[in-house]
Design a protein around this motif. Sequence first.
Motif, PDB file in Angstrom:
ATOM      1  N   VAL A 467       0.828  -1.207   0.000  1.00  0.00           N
ATOM      2  CA  VAL A 467       0.000   0.000   0.000  1.00  0.00           C
ATOM      3  C   VAL A 467       0.862   1.256   0.000  1.00  0.00           C
ATOM      4  O   VAL A 467       0.617   2.207  -0.755  1.00  0.00           O
ATOM      5  N   GLN A 468       1.914   1.269   0.839  1.00  0.00           N
ATOM      6  CA  GLN A 468       2.711   2.479   1.022  1.00  0.00           C
ATOM      7  C   GLN A 468       3.896   2.583   0.060  1.00  0.00           C
ATOM      8  O   GLN A 468       4.551   3.618  -0.005  1.00  0.00           O
ATOM      9  N   ARG A 469       4.234   1.498  -0.629  1.00  0.00           N
ATOM     10  CA  ARG A 469       5.208   1.487  -1.717  1.00  0.00           C
ATOM     11  C   ARG A 469       6.664   1.611  -1.261  1.00  0.00           C
ATOM     12  O   ARG A 469       7.504   0.872  -1.719  1.00  0.00           O
ATOM     13  N   LYS A 470       6.985   2.569  -0.408  1.00  0.00           N
ATOM     14  CA  LYS A 470       8.363   2.699   0.085  1.00  0.00           C
ATOM     15  C   LYS A 470       8.317   2.791   1.609  1.00  0.00           C
ATOM     16  O   LYS A 470       7.831   3.780   2.161  1.00  0.00           O
ATOM     17  N   VAL A 471       8.822   1.739   2.278  1.00  0.00           N
ATOM     18  CA  VAL A 471       8.641   1.631   3.724  1.00  0.00           C
ATOM     19  C   VAL A 471       9.862   1.017   4.391  1.00  0.00           C
ATOM     20  O   VAL A 471      10.734   0.444   3.734  1.00  0.00           O
ATOM     21  N   GLU A 596      10.026   2.334  -8.082  1.00  0.00           N
ATOM     22  CA  GLU A 596       8.682   2.664  -7.617  1.00  0.00           C
ATOM     23  C   GLU A 596       8.430   2.142  -6.209  1.00  0.00           C
ATOM     24  O   GLU A 596       7.685   2.745  -5.446  1.00  0.00           O
ATOM     25  N   ARG A 597       9.057   1.020  -5.861  1.00  0.00           N
ATOM     26  CA  ARG A 597       8.818   0.407  -4.553  1.00  0.00           C
ATOM     27  C   ARG A 597      10.153   0.059  -3.909  1.00  0.00           C
ATOM     28  O   ARG A 597      11.080  -0.386  -4.587  1.00  0.00           O
ATOM     29  N   ALA A 598      10.220   0.232  -2.592  1.00  0.00           N
ATOM     30  CA  ALA A 598      11.432  -0.120  -1.856  1.00  0.00           C
ATOM     31  C   ALA A 598      11.043  -0.524  -0.444  1.00  0.00           C
ATOM     32  O   ALA A 598      10.119   0.038   0.159  1.00  0.00           O
ATOM     33  N   ILE A 599      11.761  -1.511   0.088  1.00  0.00           N
ATOM     34  CA  ILE A 599      11.541  -1.986   1.456  1.00  0.00           C
ATOM     35  C   ILE A 599      12.888  -2.006   2.156  1.00  0.00           C
ATOM     36  O   ILE A 599      13.811  -2.700   1.719  1.00  0.00           O
ATOM     37  N   LEU A 600      13.030  -1.254   3.216  1.00  0.00           N
ATOM     38  CA  LEU A 600      14.228  -1.278   4.043  1.00  0.00           C
ATOM     39  C   LEU A 600      13.946  -2.154   5.256  1.00  0.00           C
ATOM     40  O   LEU A 600      12.916  -1.987   5.933  1.00  0.00           O
ATOM     41  N   LEU A 601      14.824  -3.105   5.535  1.00  0.00           N
ATOM     42  CA  LEU A 601      14.657  -4.031   6.643  1.00  0.00           C
ATOM     43  C   LEU A 601      15.694  -3.730   7.711  1.00  0.00           C
ATOM     44  O   LEU A 601      16.888  -3.629   7.410  1.00  0.00           O
ATOM     45  N   GLU A 612      19.429   8.171  13.009  1.00  0.00           N
ATOM     46  CA  GLU A 612      19.636   7.221  11.919  1.00  0.00           C
ATOM     47  C   GLU A 612      18.347   6.986  11.151  1.00  0.00           C
ATOM     48  O   GLU A 612      18.340   6.913   9.922  1.00  0.00           O
ATOM     49  N   PHE A 613      17.233   6.886  11.875  1.00  0.00           N
ATOM     50  CA  PHE A 613      15.978   6.625  11.197  1.00  0.00           C
ATOM     51  C   PHE A 613      15.515   7.825  10.373  1.00  0.00           C
ATOM     52  O   PHE A 613      14.852   7.664   9.363  1.00  0.00           O
ATOM     53  N   ARG A 614      15.879   9.002  10.820  1.00  0.00           N
ATOM     54  CA  ARG A 614      15.544  10.174  10.018  1.00  0.00           C
ATOM     55  C   ARG A 614      16.213  10.069   8.649  1.00  0.00           C
ATOM     56  O   ARG A 614      15.631  10.394   7.624  1.00  0.00           O
ATOM     57  N   THR A 615      17.447   9.583   8.653  1.00  0.00           N
ATOM     58  CA  THR A 615      18.151   9.393   7.379  1.00  0.00           C
ATOM     59  C   THR A 615      17.465   8.339   6.524  1.00  0.00           C
ATOM     60  O   THR A 615      17.237   8.541   5.322  1.00  0.00           O
ATOM     61  N   LEU A 616      17.106   7.200   7.121  1.00  0.00           N
ATOM     62  CA  LEU A 616      16.480   6.118   6.356  1.00  0.00           C
ATOM     63  C   LEU A 616      15.131   6.548   5.790  1.00  0.00           C
ATOM     64  O   LEU A 616      14.806   6.254   4.634  1.00  0.00           O
ATOM     65  N   ILE A 617      14.341   7.243   6.613  1.00  0.00           N
ATOM     66  CA  ILE A 617      13.036   7.702   6.129  1.00  0.00           C
ATOM     67  C   ILE A 617      13.216   8.691   4.987  1.00  0.00           C
ATOM     68  O   ILE A 617      12.429   8.717   4.030  1.00  0.00           O
ATOM     69  N   ARG A 638       5.483   8.561  15.621  1.00  0.00           N
ATOM     70  CA  ARG A 638       4.120   8.761  15.160  1.00  0.00           C
ATOM     71  C   ARG A 638       4.109   9.497  13.819  1.00  0.00           C
ATOM     72  O   ARG A 638       3.305   9.197  12.941  1.00  0.00           O
ATOM     73  N   ALA A 639       5.013  10.463  13.678  1.00  0.00           N
ATOM     74  CA  ALA A 639       5.048  11.247  12.443  1.00  0.00           C
ATOM     75  C   ALA A 639       5.436  10.395  11.241  1.00  0.00           C
ATOM     76  O   ALA A 639       4.945  10.604  10.131  1.00  0.00           O
ATOM     77  N   VAL A 640       6.330   9.414  11.455  1.00  0.00           N
ATOM     78  CA  VAL A 640       6.812   8.612  10.322  1.00  0.00           C
ATOM     79  C   VAL A 640       6.074   7.284  10.208  1.00  0.00           C
ATOM     80  O   VAL A 640       6.455   6.437   9.401  1.00  0.00           O
ATOM     81  N   ALA A 641       4.997   7.103  10.975  1.00  0.00           N
ATOM     82  CA  ALA A 641       4.259   5.841  10.956  1.00  0.00           C
ATOM     83  C   ALA A 641       3.826   5.421   9.553  1.00  0.00           C
ATOM     84  O   ALA A 641       3.826   4.220   9.243  1.00  0.00           O
ATOM     85  N   PRO A 642       3.468   6.347   8.656  1.00  0.00           N
ATOM     86  CA  PRO A 642       3.078   5.896   7.314  1.00  0.00           C
ATOM     87  C   PRO A 642       4.173   5.165   6.549  1.00  0.00           C
ATOM     88  O   PRO A 642       3.889   4.512   5.545  1.00  0.00           O
ATOM     89  N   ALA A 643       5.415   5.260   7.018  1.00  0.00           N
ATOM     90  CA  ALA A 643       6.513   4.583   6.311  1.00  0.00           C
ATOM     91  C   ALA A 643       7.251   3.595   7.198  1.00  0.00           C
ATOM     92  O   ALA A 643       8.259   3.030   6.770  1.00  0.00           O
TER      93      ALA A 643
END
Length: 888
Positions: A467-471, A596-601, A612-617, A638-643
């Motif tokens: 749904v979110q495409r890049k998360v 178009e789509r990416a998943i970071l694990l 670090e997460f600010r960089t990844l997001i 909470r702000a980055v929950a969509p990703a």
Amino acid sequence: MPRHLDKQERRETRDAARAVAAWISQARRVQERQAATHEDVRRRLAELASAAVPVARASEVAWRVLLLSKDDAESLLRALVARADLPQPAPQEATALTQLTDRAPAAVDAARTLSPVRWMFASRRRREQIVPHASYLRELFAWGLQAGITEVLDRLAKPTGELDPAQLSADDLLDPRLGLAAATGATAPPSLLDATRFGELPRAMADLRAAAEEERSARDAVVRAVAAYRSPAVHAALARMPLETLKEATTGSLRLTPLLTAGITSVQEVLDRRRELHLLPGIGSGFRDNLVAAAETLAQITADEQPVRLAGTLDPVSEAAVLALAAWDGVRRTRGAGSDLAVADDLRPLAAVLDDRVHRLLVLPVRNVPATGVADAIVTVVRRADVVTATSARGVPSDARADFASRPADYYAMLGELGYLTEDEEASHGELPAGLVESVREQALRTEALTVALRGYQSFGARFALVQRKVILGDEMGLGKTIEALAVLAHLWATGATHFLVVCPPGVLVNWLREIAARSTLDAHRIHGPEWQDAAAAWVSGGGIAVTTYDTTWMESGAWARGPTIACVVVDEAQYVKNPEAQRSRRTAALVAGVERAILLTGTPMQNHVGEFRTLISYLQPGLVAGKEELAPRLFRRAVAPAYLRRNQEDVLAELPGLVEVEEWLPLGPEDVATYREAVAAGNLMRMRRAAMMHGLDSPKVDRLVEIVEEAEDNGRRVIVYSFFNDVLAEVHKVLSGPVFGPLDGSVAAGARQRLVDEFSAAEGGAALLAQVTTGGVGLNIQSASVVVLCEPQLNPALEAQAVARAHRMGQLQSVQVHRLLSEDAVDERIHELLAHKRQLFEEYAGTSATADAAPEATDAEIARQVLAAERERLLYEPPAAPAPDDA
């Protein structure tokens, strides 16, 4: 004084009445034809609707499907064409029609009095009454002549001729000019399906039904085995349950005094004595039935609440459940098809009435859902049936216990499929906003390219990524981030995508290749090492999943950008690209931006590393972090929950605390290879086993061990590191930066061992206890640790089982993660292969201390001989090329 009509007015009125009467006749024919044409459409639709088939979605009727034979479709088309071909009167013409069929007939009828004979005998009053009718008729006649009403009525009586029935077919039923959508009263636009889109449904349903029937007996055996597993706990719970609880399980009134008088004090006693209850004073057969029904309801509720935990040493009842699961998994071909089979159940009423006579399906939405959903559902079922038909059963393993030990997550997924694992659905949503959760639930997930079932939370994670495409998928280790990412790729493959890319550290590259092969039907291409160019070419031409590392020549050159379109990129261990200034981070950012789509694990929790997460997001959805530099960790998350989606083991695995075991296959480093080949040439098995751990961070095994400890620190967990060799533990001690305790080996006195464990237990998360496997596996309780690392496979697996049991035991409140570090294409692989068929024997050794003491020694001469022989033959006759560095 009342006015009378003169002779001239009477004559003019008679002439007007004759003309208007002809117009009335024409107008009535026009209206009757229009009414009959509309009624023909309504009647045909009503007949079809009376036999409509309701089709459900999510247990609620979503569509009504009208079955059209060829004759039905053709006759409905003719009726619609006839209706659409009716001339449409202009507003003034419509008013004239109403006048002619409403008021005018009464005026014409009144004008009959104006004939000479009738007028002669008409009364004075009658002559006065005719005056307004006569005026109306003369005015209407004059207007009609001026408006050319005769020509208008002639036009309205004939078809427009704008539609040529010969040029229309049943495929045109939804042509907007025919107005079928409005005539059906559907809540959303309908859809029309021809036989090419639904004709395979009955066959597909039959194939799925046949496969399900083949599996039914094995599945029923699982149900019985789980019931037997739960039975003692259920019996004990009901025996403790007071009679008053029965009142909570019924809406009727229960008098418990007769039971208490008879000495019955628990719900279990009601069940035990059910056959004699009606013989007790004050209890008739009706009251007895109510009592037993309430007790059986409580028994079922209690059974449903009993957890199923199969990890650890299996008792006979647990083993029976494992054997039943293995037998079911071995014969079934519908593995991983749970959601598709649910769709098939929804379509069952429709499939039951489809035959050769059905020419078209007219799908009418009942709720606000697209009519195309029925066609999509049919495609899903037919596709799954084709996969099932082409799938060979896995086959029942010869050693079910060993199979369970090697892939426990798959067994628990099977239990989840059968509804035996209750998951906290809200916990599986992480911190996603409610609106996004609903969108994720609605997302379809096609899993026919997977060979394993998904847990509920894993399916949700894959749908979230779609749904979110890049998360970022940030689930804690052991929850299956890899299978979630694979599920996304499998879905995209099933919907037409062809090329995917996984970027990971060298230490997990082999794991990715093994996981893809073991859990999916997708092709994997290893773009790393001396043959990377051939692998890249094969990926470009044939598609599948390219697996590479951050710093290969292929990545550095940007070759991925010049190849085929990449449908999705998976970046594993994404903390490797946390530094935005590093070259690998910049390459990864460019890669993610270009797809178009990416998943970071990453299993690292965000709250410990907001920067670090600010960089990844920012690689994924930069807008989510713009202007939020000063937010506290909780607000930032909470702000980055969509990703970002993270779930902890304790939140979503109801069966925990349990055991999560991971085999991590790692390549030998360049220095490891040199040491290893020297040891093989010298015939030194013990040196061969140590070779992969003796060169500090240049050894992939050591590097991975450091990563595991760092992740444990992030998650507040303590780690036990086991090795058979003291010099390996010494090397590990050098590279760990956090609190390190030990080594705990045979030289440490018994009393000092417990003090060492107590100090370790009091330390912060990330603390590591180094222990020799022959010492740390006996006589100690180390449940403060929840991560176990085994540096090499043991020749005697009983040692491993006992060592793990030091942490995974009564009193452990967390799930235990076990990492087995294994060298690819080296002695570890040979040992792993040679001992695979002996696993059950060694598990029995580990069951009690008495048999453990009788287990074979770790230096078993026969095993050593076979391992040495295999490695010497491989290196002598097929000398391997030295492994390429990571920039190969």
